[in-house]
Design a protein around this motif. Structure first.
Motif, PDB file in Angstrom:
ATOM      1  N   MET A 173      -9.384   9.799   3.402  1.00  0.00           N
ATOM      2  CA  MET A 173     -10.442  10.682   2.911  1.00  0.00           C
ATOM      3  C   MET A 173     -11.773   9.953   2.830  1.00  0.00           C
ATOM      4  N   SER A 174     -11.746   8.692   2.441  1.00  0.00           N
ATOM      5  CA  SER A 174     -12.969   7.903   2.362  1.00  0.00           C
ATOM      6  C   SER A 174     -13.586   7.724   3.740  1.00  0.00           C
ATOM      7  N   GLY A 175     -12.726   7.484   4.741  1.00  0.00           N
ATOM      8  CA  GLY A 175     -13.221   7.340   6.107  1.00  0.00           C
ATOM      9  C   GLY A 175     -13.848   8.611   6.630  1.00  0.00           C
ATOM     10  N   TYR A 176     -13.229   9.748   6.324  1.00  0.00           N
ATOM     11  CA  TYR A 176     -13.804  11.034   6.728  1.00  0.00           C
ATOM     12  C   TYR A 176     -15.138  11.262   6.019  1.00  0.00           C
ATOM     13  N   HIS A 177     -15.176  10.902   4.738  1.00  0.00           N
ATOM     14  CA  HIS A 177     -16.367  11.135   3.921  1.00  0.00           C
ATOM     15  C   HIS A 177     -17.563  10.333   4.437  1.00  0.00           C
ATOM     16  N   HIS A 185       0.846  -1.198   0.000  1.00  0.00           N
ATOM     17  CA  HIS A 185       0.000   0.000   0.000  1.00  0.00           C
ATOM     18  C   HIS A 185       0.880   1.247   0.000  1.00  0.00           C
ATOM     19  N   ASN A 186       0.618   2.150  -0.954  1.00  0.00           N
ATOM     20  CA  ASN A 186       1.450   3.350  -1.060  1.00  0.00           C
ATOM     21  C   ASN A 186       0.751   4.582  -0.481  1.00  0.00           C
ATOM     22  N   LEU A 187       1.409   5.718  -0.572  1.00  0.00           N
ATOM     23  CA  LEU A 187       0.889   6.960  -0.005  1.00  0.00           C
ATOM     24  C   LEU A 187      -0.452   7.343  -0.619  1.00  0.00           C
ATOM     25  N   ASN A 188      -0.586   7.188  -1.934  1.00  0.00           N
ATOM     26  CA  ASN A 188      -1.859   7.509  -2.595  1.00  0.00           C
ATOM     27  C   ASN A 188      -2.986   6.659  -2.038  1.00  0.00           C
ATOM     28  N   ASP A 189      -2.730   5.357  -1.879  1.00  0.00           N
ATOM     29  CA  ASP A 189      -3.743   4.453  -1.321  1.00  0.00           C
ATOM     30  C   ASP A 189      -4.174   4.917   0.061  1.00  0.00           C
ATOM     31  N   MET A 190      -3.190   5.222   0.898  1.00  0.00           N
ATOM     32  CA  MET A 190      -3.484   5.602   2.274  1.00  0.00           C
ATOM     33  C   MET A 190      -4.259   6.914   2.339  1.00  0.00           C
ATOM     34  N   ALA A 191      -3.891   7.869   1.497  1.00  0.00           N
ATOM     35  CA  ALA A 191      -4.591   9.158   1.481  1.00  0.00           C
ATOM     36  C   ALA A 191      -6.058   8.967   1.101  1.00  0.00           C
ATOM     37  N   VAL A 192      -6.309   8.089   0.138  1.00  0.00           N
ATOM     38  CA  VAL A 192      -7.686   7.822  -0.280  1.00  0.00           C
ATOM     39  C   VAL A 192      -8.452   7.122   0.830  1.00  0.00           C
ATOM     40  N   PHE A 193      -7.814   6.160   1.520  1.00  0.00           N
ATOM     41  CA  PHE A 193      -8.479   5.472   2.634  1.00  0.00           C
ATOM     42  C   PHE A 193      -8.884   6.476   3.717  1.00  0.00           C
ATOM     43  N   GLY A 252     -14.786   7.297 -13.606  1.00  0.00           N
ATOM     44  CA  GLY A 252     -16.165   7.698 -13.351  1.00  0.00           C
ATOM     45  C   GLY A 252     -16.911   6.690 -12.524  1.00  0.00           C
ATOM     46  N   GLY A 253     -16.141   5.765 -11.915  1.00  0.00           N
ATOM     47  CA  GLY A 253     -16.734   4.687 -11.141  1.00  0.00           C
ATOM     48  C   GLY A 253     -17.107   5.100  -9.738  1.00  0.00           C
ATOM     49  N   PRO A 254     -16.891   4.205  -8.769  1.00  0.00           N
ATOM     50  CA  PRO A 254     -17.328   4.438  -7.399  1.00  0.00           C
ATOM     51  C   PRO A 254     -16.701   5.666  -6.761  1.00  0.00           C
ATOM     52  N   THR A 255     -17.229   6.020  -5.593  1.00  0.00           N
ATOM     53  CA  THR A 255     -16.773   7.205  -4.883  1.00  0.00           C
ATOM     54  C   THR A 255     -15.279   7.167  -4.609  1.00  0.00           C
ATOM     55  N   SER A 256     -14.741   5.997  -4.230  1.00  0.00           N
ATOM     56  CA  SER A 256     -13.321   5.909  -3.909  1.00  0.00           C
ATOM     57  C   SER A 256     -12.447   6.277  -5.097  1.00  0.00           C
ATOM     58  N   ASP A 257     -12.887   5.933  -6.311  1.00  0.00           N
ATOM     59  CA  ASP A 257     -12.145   6.283  -7.518  1.00  0.00           C
ATOM     60  C   ASP A 257     -12.143   7.795  -7.719  1.00  0.00           C
ATOM     61  N   LYS A 258     -13.271   8.437  -7.445  1.00  0.00           N
ATOM     62  CA  LYS A 258     -13.348   9.889  -7.581  1.00  0.00           C
ATOM     63  C   LYS A 258     -12.537  10.579  -6.492  1.00  0.00           C
ATOM     64  N   LEU A 259     -12.543  10.001  -5.289  1.00  0.00           N
ATOM     65  CA  LEU A 259     -11.725  10.572  -4.211  1.00  0.00           C
ATOM     66  C   LEU A 259     -10.245  10.485  -4.555  1.00  0.00           C
ATOM     67  N   ARG A 260      -9.836   9.396  -5.186  1.00  0.00           N
ATOM     68  CA  ARG A 260      -8.428   9.264  -5.587  1.00  0.00           C
ATOM     69  C   ARG A 260      -8.035  10.376  -6.551  1.00  0.00           C
ATOM     70  N   ARG A 261      -8.866  10.637  -7.533  1.00  0.00           N
ATOM     71  CA  ARG A 261      -8.542  11.701  -8.486  1.00  0.00           C
ATOM     72  C   ARG A 261      -8.505  13.058  -7.797  1.00  0.00           C
ATOM     73  N   MET A 262      -9.431  13.275  -6.856  1.00  0.00           N
ATOM     74  CA  MET A 262      -9.466  14.537  -6.133  1.00  0.00           C
ATOM     75  C   MET A 262      -8.193  14.729  -5.308  1.00  0.00           C
ATOM     76  N   VAL A 263      -7.792  13.661  -4.603  1.00  0.00           N
ATOM     77  CA  VAL A 263      -6.594  13.729  -3.767  1.00  0.00           C
ATOM     78  C   VAL A 263      -5.354  13.991  -4.618  1.00  0.00           C
ATOM     79  N   GLU A 290      -1.639  20.709  -6.826  1.00  0.00           N
ATOM     80  CA  GLU A 290      -1.783  22.121  -6.450  1.00  0.00           C
ATOM     81  C   GLU A 290      -1.058  22.436  -5.137  1.00  0.00           C
ATOM     82  N   ILE A 291      -1.036  21.480  -4.221  1.00  0.00           N
ATOM     83  CA  ILE A 291      -0.413  21.685  -2.908  1.00  0.00           C
ATOM     84  C   ILE A 291       0.568  20.533  -2.674  1.00  0.00           C
ATOM     85  N   PRO A 292       1.800  20.632  -3.174  1.00  0.00           N
ATOM     86  CA  PRO A 292       2.766  19.546  -2.995  1.00  0.00           C
ATOM     87  C   PRO A 292       2.955  19.209  -1.510  1.00  0.00           C
TER      88      PRO A 292
END
Length: 319
Positions: free
Chosen positions: A174-178, A164-172, A236-247, A253-255
């Motif tokens: 954000m998904s939990g907060y959501h 599991h990488n940083l992108n995966d963890m960030a999405v997890f 355009g799939g499930p919410t987690s896929d959209k959260l990944r793109r958002m993150v 924009e914010i390194p």
């Protein structure tokens, strides 16, 4: 771009660290960074036997190569595990994944075990799609967690490492907060201690981005599977896929956004979840592993019984 350490041509710019590095110095940087993560979070101790789960993708193959190098400095052993999940759908995805995993086991010189789900448990992930109500990716995750834990113990490991990488963890996170799923957030850990019959699990790449693992694999000529799983949802799939793109767009924009999100969660927020009520775990009547199911059968065994033509209710009643 030129490498900030030697002036030669750079292969990557790491914006949040204000670094541009050549292939050699980037590889050194990433290996040192992963080693520091392993030490800072108490993931591995000298003498441990660490089973690395390798799917054949860029993250798990990078993890294998890096952990092999770190093991030589920290004095622990590395073994490999691959699961042939029986995912085909006209792509031979699982057989190709296993082929690449084995190539990497041999390149790194680690002992390994390949488990064919059909041979060991009587079904494949493809066969569950039309016979199980839960989403196929959820079923696949359940199977991998169970089988990896099972096999790691069989081969004598006391630690299980996943890619599991940083992108995966960030999405997890954000998904939990959501969703407000506090129990799920509480289970999200860089290091899950060995307890309740489970092996200790670690995520050595949880502060390493997908961009970094991909670059490491490419510059070190690590063979890995380029194709994604055919069961993955399309854009355009499930919410987690959209959260990944958002993150990932926010990271542009914010390194450093993902790194701060995950580090702050792990160090400052997750400790508050320790006071949440714990599940009263029972023991599965079939395999003896922990379960919080009111049927006294863990989810994996219930799945296996159904896929092999049995009835869970009969097992529960002792018939």
């Amino acid at each position: 771009m030129n490498c900030k350490r030697c002036g030669s041509k750079a292969v990557i710019r790491i914006d949040y660290a204000n670094l541009t590095l050549c292939a050699e110095h980037f590889s050194e940087w990433l290996e040192t960074r992963v080693e520091k993560t392993v030490k800072d979070y108490g993931m591995v101790a000298p003498g441990d036997i660490v089973a690395v789960a390798v799917s054949g993708g860029k993250d798990s193959t990078t993890l294998l190569h890096v952990m092999k190098k770190v093991s030589e400095r920290m004095k622990f052993d590395v073994v490999g595990i691959n699961i042939d999940l029986g995912i085909d759908r006209g792509t031979k995805y699982s057989s190709l994944s296993t082929e690449l995993a084995v190539r990497n086991f041999e390149l790194t010189g680690v002992n390994y075990k390949v488990v064919k789900l059909k041979e060991t448990h009587g079904f494949t992930i493809d066969e569950t799609k039309h016979r199980v109500k839960r989403p196929v990716c959820s079923t696949c995750g359940l199977v991998k967690r169970y089988v990896l834990d099972e096999v790691a113990k069989e081969i004598g490991a006391n630690v299980l490492a996943t890619g599991h990488n940083l992108n995966d963890m960030a999405v997890f996170v954000m998904s939990g907060y959501h969703t407000g799923d506090l129990q799920n957030l509480a289970r999200l850990r860089a290091v899950s201690p060995g307890e309740n019959g489970y092996i200790k699990k670690i995520k050595p790449l949880f502060l390493t981005s997908e961009k970094e693992t991909t670059t490491y694999a490419l510059v070190n000529k690590i063979p890995f599977l380029l194709d994604s799983c055919p069961n993955n949802p399309k854009v355009g799939g499930p919410t987690s896929d959209k959260l990944r793109r958002m993150v990932e767009l926010t990271e542009e924009e914010i390194p450093g956004f993902m790194l701060r999100l995950v580090e702050n969660f792990e160090r400052r927020i997750r400790p508050f979840f320790e006071d949440l009520p714990r599940f009263n775990l029972g023991k599965c009547k079939v395999c003896g592993k922990p379960t919080n199911s009111d049927r006294d059968i863990c989810s994996f065994c219930a799945l296996k019984i159904k896929m092999n033509g049995g009835e869970v209710s009969n097992v529960v009643s002792g018939e």
